[in-house]
Enzyme design. Structure first.
Site: not given
Ligand code: GRF
Length: 238
Positions: A134-135, A156, A158
């Protein structure tokens, strides 16, 4: 077929990481996972990696950013960090954003990215997969991973059908807009936020009775299918 070496970065629960681990372990993808890094200590995703025998490391972004609140020590920046160059390349901030805000962001992230690179460059890695990381990565970091010109090496996932709903809450934004179709996107990272070339997408139907939780559940199930497929697509073209 040759296997590719995949590095992974996470921030949380790591269900996408688990889907990739499972696909690699059962040879559904031609890939070995060589490390899992996290910006958050103590998250479930790190446990998942350790359970699978994968090396892990943490670069605690929150701690780094907090320690810079009373001033950034120039010595903490990477020696090869050129602020003007990175500021000119980045596409994260709108024109007119206060310059102090841009400088604080790019410099604190570069300090964290120097630590990330310190771990990552120890490995022989073909592809870096952001699995719920998330960075935002700055051009400083991206340029040091994408060292072959014209070849993207950072992927990535999304939680929306890009280019709709970039940002941190794709499923929430899709749901609140009242969309009847939601989805997820795997794309390469470029200098903007959620703007890089699209590798694959999957969609699902949102019924009138669905709650936000239903949307997230349906979306994640699609993510777990899509991410391994996109990694395989990269491996096939390698
Ligand atoms: C997912 O929904 C991804 O698309 C978003 O963050 C969430 C991560 O979930 N970027 P996880 O940690 O893989 O369970």
């Amino acid at each position: 077929m040759k296997k590719i070496n995949v590095g992974t970065l996470i921030s949380g629960g790591g269900t996408n990481l688990q889907a990739i681990i499972d696909a690699a372990q059962s040879n559904r993808i031609s890939a070995d996972i060589v490390f899992t890094g996290s910006d958050n200590p103590g998250v479930k995703g790190l446990e998942r990696a350790q359970h699978a025998g994968i090396d892990t490391f943490v670069v605690d972004y929150s701690k780094i950013i907090k320690s810079c609140k009373n001033g950034i020590k120039e010595d903490d920046l990477p020696t090869d960090f050129n602020f003007e160059e990175i500021k000119a390349k980045q596409k994260l901030f709108k024109a007119g954003t206060p310059s102090g805000q841009v400088a604080f962001f790019l410099k604190t992230r570069a300090i964290a990215e120097k630590k990330l690179l310190g771990h990552i460059l120890e490995y022989d890695m073909d592809l870096l997969v952001l699995a719920g990381f998330m960075r935002v990565l700055t051009p400083y970091f991206i340029d040091r991973i994408n060292t072959l010109s014209g070849r993207h090496r950072i992927m990535n996932i999304h939680p929306a059908l890009l280019p709709s709903f970039p940002g941190t809450d794709g499923y929430g934004d899709t749901f609140r807009y009242g969309c009847k179709i939601g989805g997820c996107t795997v794309h390469y990272i470029d200098y903007g936020e959620d703007t890089g070339p699209i590798i694959g997408q999957k969609a699902f139907e949102i019924e009138d009775k669905d709650t936000l939780e239903d949307v997230k559940r349906k979306g994640l199930a699609k993510e777990w299918e899509l991410y391994p497929q996109c990694i395989q697509k990269f491996a096939d073209s390698f």
